[in-house]
Design an enzyme around this catalytic site. Structure first.
Site, PDB file in Angstrom:
ATOM      1  N   THR A 153      34.340  77.814  37.287  1.00 24.10           N
ATOM      2  CA  THR A 153      34.141  78.309  38.656  1.00 24.10           C
ATOM      3  C   THR A 153      34.473  77.281  39.737  1.00 24.10           C
ATOM      4  O   THR A 153      34.227  77.550  40.911  1.00 24.10           O
ATOM      5  CB  THR A 153      32.692  78.778  38.839  1.00 24.10           C
ATOM      6  OG1 THR A 153      31.799  77.696  38.560  1.00 24.10           O
ATOM      7  CG2 THR A 153      32.378  79.953  37.916  1.00 24.10           C
ATOM      8  N   ASP A 191      30.864  76.636  22.222  1.00 23.92           N
ATOM      9  CA  ASP A 191      32.076  76.359  22.986  1.00 23.92           C
ATOM     10  C   ASP A 191      32.988  77.570  22.823  1.00 23.92           C
ATOM     11  O   ASP A 191      33.637  77.743  21.781  1.00 23.92           O
ATOM     12  CB  ASP A 191      32.754  75.093  22.467  1.00 23.92           C
ATOM     13  CG  ASP A 191      34.007  74.740  23.251  1.00 23.92           C
ATOM     14  OD1 ASP A 191      34.443  75.551  24.101  1.00 23.92           O
ATOM     15  OD2 ASP A 191      34.576  73.652  23.010  1.00 23.92           O
ATOM     16  N   ALA A 223      32.253  80.716  32.476  1.00 22.14           N
ATOM     17  CA  ALA A 223      33.427  80.721  33.356  1.00 22.14           C
ATOM     18  C   ALA A 223      33.663  79.342  33.945  1.00 22.14           C
ATOM     19  O   ALA A 223      32.733  78.541  34.092  1.00 22.14           O
ATOM     20  CB  ALA A 223      33.255  81.736  34.484  1.00 22.14           C
ATOM     21  N   TYR A 234      42.437  79.729  40.358  1.00 20.88           N
ATOM     22  CA  TYR A 234      41.217  80.326  39.822  1.00 20.88           C
ATOM     23  C   TYR A 234      41.374  81.840  39.701  1.00 20.88           C
ATOM     24  O   TYR A 234      41.061  82.430  38.658  1.00 20.88           O
ATOM     25  CB  TYR A 234      40.044  79.979  40.728  1.00 20.88           C
ATOM     26  CG  TYR A 234      38.796  80.781  40.468  1.00 20.88           C
ATOM     27  CD1 TYR A 234      38.016  80.544  39.343  1.00 20.88           C
ATOM     28  CD2 TYR A 234      38.387  81.779  41.356  1.00 20.88           C
ATOM     29  CE1 TYR A 234      36.867  81.289  39.100  1.00 20.88           C
ATOM     30  CE2 TYR A 234      37.239  82.518  41.124  1.00 20.88           C
ATOM     31  CZ  TYR A 234      36.483  82.273  39.998  1.00 20.88           C
ATOM     32  OH  TYR A 234      35.351  83.009  39.769  1.00 20.88           O
ATOM     33  N   LYS A 271      41.299  84.254  36.272  1.00 19.93           N
ATOM     34  CA  LYS A 271      40.337  85.349  36.102  1.00 19.93           C
ATOM     35  C   LYS A 271      41.067  86.680  35.904  1.00 19.93           C
ATOM     36  O   LYS A 271      40.628  87.523  35.110  1.00 19.93           O
ATOM     37  CB  LYS A 271      39.392  85.414  37.296  1.00 19.93           C
ATOM     38  CG  LYS A 271      38.457  84.211  37.425  1.00 19.93           C
ATOM     39  CD  LYS A 271      37.522  84.070  36.230  1.00 19.93           C
ATOM     40  CE  LYS A 271      36.438  85.120  36.237  1.00 19.93           C
ATOM     41  NZ  LYS A 271      35.453  84.910  35.131  1.00 19.93           N
ATOM     42  N   GLY A 283      23.930  79.055  32.942  1.00 22.06           N
ATOM     43  CA  GLY A 283      24.372  79.168  34.323  1.00 22.06           C
ATOM     44  C   GLY A 283      23.443  80.023  35.164  1.00 22.06           C
ATOM     45  O   GLY A 283      22.461  80.584  34.667  1.00 22.06           O
ATOM     46  N   MET A 284      23.756  80.134  36.446  1.00 19.11           N
ATOM     47  CA  MET A 284      22.892  80.856  37.379  1.00 19.11           C
ATOM     48  C   MET A 284      22.708  82.319  36.967  1.00 19.11           C
ATOM     49  O   MET A 284      21.578  82.818  36.909  1.00 19.11           O
ATOM     50  CB  MET A 284      23.470  80.777  38.796  1.00 19.11           C
ATOM     51  CG  MET A 284      22.647  81.506  39.848  1.00 19.11           C
ATOM     52  SD  MET A 284      23.181  81.144  41.543  1.00 19.11           S
ATOM     53  CE  MET A 284      24.887  81.684  41.505  1.00 19.11           C
ATOM     54  N   LEU A 285      23.794  83.014  36.686  1.00 13.29           N
ATOM     55  CA  LEU A 285      23.682  84.408  36.265  1.00 13.29           C
ATOM     56  C   LEU A 285      23.125  84.511  34.854  1.00 13.29           C
ATOM     57  O   LEU A 285      22.268  85.356  34.575  1.00 13.29           O
ATOM     58  CB  LEU A 285      25.045  85.099  36.342  1.00 13.29           C
ATOM     59  CG  LEU A 285      25.091  86.534  35.801  1.00 13.29           C
ATOM     60  CD1 LEU A 285      24.113  87.439  36.546  1.00 13.29           C
ATOM     61  CD2 LEU A 285      26.514  87.079  35.867  1.00 13.29           C
TER      62      LEU A 285
END
EC number: 1.1.1.-
Length: 295
Positions: free
Chosen positions: A62, A36, A60, A126, A130, A10-12
């Site tokens: 998202t 997984d 996550a 969402y 979280k 992912g981006m982060l």
């Protein structure tokens, strides 16, 4: 010390893995294809194989709007998976966990920044998942660290900043929401802070990891246009009601950073400074140079 990064594609996750590699850290970077995190047996096997000194959970669900109609899927990744990781690490007391969370755990109706210990009251599916993930992690592993962040952008992946770059290139005016306020946060700064937290085993509990200051989406869009040497007047303010979505968006989700004072670590810098530093890399990723001789 070995770092195990979940959600590494992912981006982060990509930014964190890149910076750890630059620091010559030992990293096991596991995207969904390799782990997984919703399967107990897979989590146990990964922890046994890699024997990490610290796990950073960047995995996550998202899709904020999709969660409204499939909360069970969001809960599996946002609440159950973090619990599995925390429980898997519990027997190994020297092993740490950094779990990423969100501003959506708050209702978004405040007028001053939310403190770390402010009661949570999410208004979206969402946000609920979280919130449940935070609670599951800290119940199973009280020595874990939860970092709440928001409005992420980075050199890779989809983000509001990248969308604004693309919209500016099309020309014309653009309407952007001006009645929702938060904290644009660069994944580069967040990755550096995650690494700092991981190297300080005494940092536990909930911390807010967003760039300092605050902005509306309209403010952020105008700043992107300025950095592109474009006319910020092309960005026109509008209301969130003009963009109807299944999940409610927080009107005010600015997070306070007071708990950093007791950690010996500094909070993240102002969002404008971070954006200015990040921007050349974002543009380079948007328009990579053509290799000589390439078709």
């Amino acid at each position: 010390m070995r770092w195990l990064i979940t959600g590494a594609a992912g981006m982060l996750g990509r930014e964190l893995v890149r910076r750890l590699a630059e620091n010559e850290e030992d990293v096991a970077a596991l995207g969904h294809d390799h782990l997984d995190v919703t399967r107990p047996s897979a989590v146990r096997a990964a922890l046994a194989e890699h024997r990490p000194g610290i796990v950073v959970n960047c995995a996550a669900y998202t899709a904020v709007d999709d969660a409204e109609t499939d909360e069970a899927a969001a809960a599996l990744l946002n609440a159950e998976a973090p619990r599995l990781l925390a429980e898997g690490l519990r027997p190994h007391r020297r092993h740490g966990l950094v779990h990423l969370s969100t501003d959506y755990v708050f209702p978004g109706d405040a007028r001053t920044p939310y403190a770390e210990d402010h009661p949570t009251a999410p208004r979206s599916a969402y946000g609920r998942t979280k919130r449940d993930g935070e609670q599951a992690v800290l119940t199973a592993l009280p020595t874990a660290t939860v970092l709440r962040t928001a409005w992420l952008y980075g050199r890779t992946g989809r983000s509001f900043v990248r969308t604004m770059i693309e919209r500016e290139a099309r020309g014309g005016a653009i309407d952007v929401v001006a009645d929702q306020r938060g904290q644009p946060t660069w994944t580069g700064d967040l990755a550096d802070r995650i690494i700092a937290v991981g190297r300080h085993p005494g940092v536990h509990g909930i911390l807010h990891a967003t760039n300092a200051g605050s902005a509306t989406w309209y403010d952020l869009a105008q700043e992107v246009f300025r950095l592109l040497d474009a006319d910020p007047g092309r960005v026109r303010p509008t209301t969130g009601a003009a963009f109807r979505r299944p999940a409610p968006r927080p009107a005010y989700s600015v997070l306070g950073h007071d708990r950093w004072r007791g950690t010996g670590l500094a909070p993240l810098r102002d969002w404008r400074s971070a954006l200015r530093e990040a921007f050349p890399d974002i543009l380079a990723a948007e328009h990579p140079p053509t290799r000589r001789g390439a078709a």
